[in-house]
Design an enzyme around this catalytic site. Structure first.
Site, PDB file in Angstrom:
ATOM      1  N   ARG A   1     -10.644  -7.653 -31.152  1.00  0.00           N
ATOM      2  CA  ARG A   1      -9.499  -8.524 -31.426  1.00  0.00           C
ATOM      3  C   ARG A   1      -9.581  -9.149 -32.822  1.00  0.00           C
ATOM      4  O   ARG A   1      -8.554  -9.364 -33.476  1.00  0.00           O
ATOM      5  CB  ARG A   1      -9.432  -9.621 -30.355  1.00  0.00           C
ATOM      6  CG  ARG A   1      -8.173 -10.454 -30.435  1.00  0.00           C
ATOM      7  CD  ARG A   1      -8.054 -11.332 -29.198  1.00  0.00           C
ATOM      8  NE  ARG A   1      -6.825 -12.096 -29.208  1.00  0.00           N
ATOM      9  CZ  ARG A   1      -6.797 -13.423 -29.043  1.00  0.00           C
ATOM     10  NH1 ARG A   1      -7.916 -14.104 -28.847  1.00  0.00           N
ATOM     11  NH2 ARG A   1      -5.646 -14.060 -29.058  1.00  0.00           N
TER      12      ARG A   1
ATOM     13  N   ASP B   1      -7.458  -6.439 -17.839  1.00  0.00           N
ATOM     14  CA  ASP B   1      -7.407  -5.274 -16.949  1.00  0.00           C
ATOM     15  C   ASP B   1      -8.295  -5.592 -15.754  1.00  0.00           C
ATOM     16  O   ASP B   1      -9.521  -5.587 -15.861  1.00  0.00           O
ATOM     17  CB  ASP B   1      -7.901  -4.021 -17.699  1.00  0.00           C
ATOM     18  CG  ASP B   1      -8.151  -2.826 -16.782  1.00  0.00           C
ATOM     19  OD1 ASP B   1      -7.909  -2.918 -15.555  1.00  0.00           O
ATOM     20  OD2 ASP B   1      -8.600  -1.786 -17.304  1.00  0.00           O
TER      21      ASP B   1
ATOM     22  N   PRO C   1       1.793 -11.887 -33.078  1.00  0.00           N
ATOM     23  CA  PRO C   1       2.780 -12.153 -32.017  1.00  0.00           C
ATOM     24  C   PRO C   1       2.166 -12.928 -30.843  1.00  0.00           C
ATOM     25  O   PRO C   1       1.048 -12.649 -30.430  1.00  0.00           O
ATOM     26  CB  PRO C   1       3.210 -10.749 -31.568  1.00  0.00           C
ATOM     27  CG  PRO C   1       2.095  -9.846 -31.971  1.00  0.00           C
ATOM     28  CD  PRO C   1       1.475 -10.455 -33.194  1.00  0.00           C
TER      29      PRO C   1
ATOM     30  N   HIS D   1      -6.532  -9.496 -35.574  1.00  0.00           N
ATOM     31  CA  HIS D   1      -6.079 -10.783 -36.109  1.00  0.00           C
ATOM     32  C   HIS D   1      -6.389 -10.937 -37.597  1.00  0.00           C
ATOM     33  O   HIS D   1      -5.753 -11.740 -38.276  1.00  0.00           O
ATOM     34  CB  HIS D   1      -6.670 -11.934 -35.293  1.00  0.00           C
ATOM     35  CG  HIS D   1      -5.983 -12.121 -33.975  1.00  0.00           C
ATOM     36  ND1 HIS D   1      -5.871 -13.341 -33.350  1.00  0.00           N
ATOM     37  CD2 HIS D   1      -5.354 -11.230 -33.164  1.00  0.00           C
ATOM     38  CE1 HIS D   1      -5.205 -13.197 -32.209  1.00  0.00           C
ATOM     39  NE2 HIS D   1      -4.896 -11.927 -32.072  1.00  0.00           N
ATOM     40  N   ASP D   2      -7.358 -10.184 -38.102  1.00  0.00           N
ATOM     41  CA  ASP D   2      -7.597 -10.179 -39.547  1.00  0.00           C
ATOM     42  C   ASP D   2      -6.522  -9.341 -40.248  1.00  0.00           C
ATOM     43  O   ASP D   2      -5.884  -9.790 -41.200  1.00  0.00           O
ATOM     44  CB  ASP D   2      -8.995  -9.628 -39.851  1.00  0.00           C
ATOM     45  CG  ASP D   2      -9.334  -9.731 -41.345  1.00  0.00           C
ATOM     46  OD1 ASP D   2      -8.870 -10.691 -41.989  1.00  0.00           O
ATOM     47  OD2 ASP D   2     -10.055  -8.856 -41.860  1.00  0.00           O
TER      48      ASP D   2
ATOM     49  N   HIS E   1      -6.077  -4.009 -24.583  1.00  0.00           N
ATOM     50  CA  HIS E   1      -6.161  -4.935 -23.447  1.00  0.00           C
ATOM     51  C   HIS E   1      -6.747  -4.270 -22.201  1.00  0.00           C
ATOM     52  O   HIS E   1      -6.679  -4.831 -21.111  1.00  0.00           O
ATOM     53  CB  HIS E   1      -4.788  -5.554 -23.156  1.00  0.00           C
ATOM     54  CG  HIS E   1      -4.336  -6.527 -24.215  1.00  0.00           C
ATOM     55  ND1 HIS E   1      -3.141  -7.187 -24.175  1.00  0.00           N
ATOM     56  CD2 HIS E   1      -4.941  -6.953 -25.359  1.00  0.00           C
ATOM     57  CE1 HIS E   1      -3.015  -7.978 -25.246  1.00  0.00           C
ATOM     58  NE2 HIS E   1      -4.090  -7.849 -25.980  1.00  0.00           N
TER      59      HIS E   1
ATOM     60  N   VAL F   1      -2.770 -10.537 -40.890  1.00  0.00           N
ATOM     61  CA  VAL F   1      -2.506 -11.674 -41.769  1.00  0.00           C
ATOM     62  C   VAL F   1      -2.908 -11.313 -43.196  1.00  0.00           C
ATOM     63  O   VAL F   1      -4.096 -11.303 -43.520  1.00  0.00           O
ATOM     64  CB  VAL F   1      -3.264 -12.925 -41.272  1.00  0.00           C
ATOM     65  CG1 VAL F   1      -2.925 -14.124 -42.136  1.00  0.00           C
ATOM     66  CG2 VAL F   1      -2.916 -13.197 -39.808  1.00  0.00           C
TER      67      VAL F   1
ATOM     68  N   ASN G   1      -5.184 -18.317 -32.758  1.00  0.00           N
ATOM     69  CA  ASN G   1      -6.639 -18.169 -32.845  1.00  0.00           C
ATOM     70  C   ASN G   1      -7.438 -19.327 -32.263  1.00  0.00           C
ATOM     71  O   ASN G   1      -8.534 -19.120 -31.736  1.00  0.00           O
ATOM     72  CB  ASN G   1      -7.050 -17.996 -34.323  1.00  0.00           C
ATOM     73  CG  ASN G   1      -6.536 -16.692 -34.910  1.00  0.00           C
ATOM     74  OD1 ASN G   1      -6.360 -15.712 -34.190  1.00  0.00           O
ATOM     75  ND2 ASN G   1      -6.294 -16.683 -36.212  1.00  0.00           N
TER      76      ASN G   1
END
Ligand code: HEM
Ligand SMILES: *[C@@H]1O[C@H](CO)[C@@H](O)[C@H](O)[C@H]1NC(C)=O
Ligand SMILES: *[C@@H]1O[C@H](CO)[C@@H](O)[C@H](O)[C@H]1NC(C)=O
Length: 319
Positions: free
Chosen positions: A64, A239, A162, A68-69, A192, A72, A93
């Site tokens: 993740r 999951d 998002p 997330h890096d 996920h 952005v 975050n």
């Protein structure tokens, strides 16, 4: 004869110049550190491996971090910078992203073998790949050569990543904004298949939505109280069946209305991505192969290269 040769030569030269300035990511390559840090891959992998052995969830957390890096301002290690106005405190975050200590451990191990050479942004990319592979997912060659940003952008993190309340339309458009297709978006969401979410991220879904398997809703409600503020950080697997195995069960879950997040179930709710979800649920190899392609594409999002940025010594601060 000389003049036509020279015209061709000039045209070729122009092409090379245009290519160089077009901002394409030709600079990233799988062998970027092959001479400057020949032991990079085993060094990263052994640290990732021991972190995952200690806690299986860490594989999900490292994967993740890469997402997330990259979303952005590109894959530039900006997420790793400490500071109250940094990305760590951005809405998507805060109290949620984790794994920074493992990135520090990898960085120290890498600095020991080749000091000042490998960027934190590339370490995140390799750690994400290794995590997927260690959990039983596909392996692939990671493109490298990214450099580290000197600054972070909390505002961009707030607006570019998002939220789980997103509609399908919003999901498609936030991926499109970084050059990823809706097929990439569905394949990448297959991440996920591992990891956990907090009650605050799925409360509204398990109490208020009708397109959820009633037995999953009931099970999840048990550790996620209805009222805001109580049990917000209680965890549940994204999951439910194989939360520490990288497989295509996530997509089978969506078909059974067992997506945990609102955004998960959006991928299979009568819209344009239903057919992709169906295909991945039946064909794990198609999922693996599209996931790899999409991870490579995500890793290509506006990297800093050449003399841009820097090679951070400590992933938590600019040099
Ligand atoms: C499609 C849009 C996406 C949304 C809306 C979304 C949202 C979320 C949310 C809300 C969580 C739980 C966070 C928490 O409650 O603390 C989560 C966890 C996670 N996400 Fe996503 N995500 C998306 C796409 C992705 C992508 C593209 C990846 C990686 C390729 C990814 C990898 C993960 C992983 C592995 C976890 C579990 C992390 C852990 O256990 O530490 N997600 N995501
Ligand atoms: C980002 O979101 C957080 C949490 O909602 C908020 O506290 C912060 O002020 C926002 N930062 C910026 C720069 O917009
Ligand atoms: C469910 O929806 C109702 C009506 O919109 C709202 O008042 C309530 O806060 C929601 N509950 C949860 C747990 O999201």
């Amino acid at each position: 004869m000389d003049s036509s040769f020279s015209k061709i030569y000039q045209a070729l030269l122009l092409l090379v110049v245009l290519w160089g300035t077009s901002g394409c990511n030709a600079q990233l390559s799988t062998d970027f550190y092959s001479k400057s840090c020949p032991n990079l891959f085993p060094t990263v992998k052994s640290t990732v491996h021991s972190a995952i052995t200690k806690e299986a969830r860490m594989a999900a957390s490292l994967l993740r971090l890469f997402f997330h890096d990259c979303f952005v301002n590109g894959c530039d290690g900006s997420l790793l910078l400490d500071g109250t106005s940094g990305e760590k405190n951005a809405a998507p975050n805060v109290n949620s992203v984790r794994g920074f200590e493992v990135i520090d451990d990898i960085k120290s191990a890498v600095e020991n073998v080749c000091p000042g050479v490998v960027s934190c942004a590339d370490i995140v990319a390799i750690a994400a790949r290794d995590s997927v592979h260690i959990m039983g997912g596909p392996n692939w060659e990671v493109k490298l050569g990214r450099r580290d940003a000197r600054t972070a952008s909390q505002a961009a993190a707030n607006s570019s990543i998002p939220p789980p309340t997103s509609s399908l339309k919003q999901l498609i458009s936030s991926f499109k904004a970084v050059g990823l297709s809706s097929k990439d978006m569905v394949a990448l969401s297959g991440a996920h298949t591992i990891g956990q979410a907090r009650c605050i991220s799925f409360r509204a879904r398990v109490y208020n939505e009708s397109n959820i398997d009633p037995s999953l809703a009931k099970t999840r409600q048990r550790h996620c109280p209805r009222s805001r503020g109580s049990g917000d950080d209680n965890l549940a697997p994204l999951d439910a069946h194989t939360p520490t195995h990288f497989d295509n069960k996530y997509f089978k879950n969506l078909i059974g209305q067992r997506g945990l997040l609102h955004s998960d179930q959006q991928l299979f709710s009568g819209g344009s991505t239903d057919s992709i979800v169906r295909a991945y649920s039946k064909n794990p190899r198609a999922f693996s192969s599209d996931f790899v392609d999409a991870m490579i594409k995500m890793g290509d999002i506006s990297p800093l290269t050449g003399s841009q940025g820097e090679i951070r010594k400590n992933c938590r601060r600019a040099n």
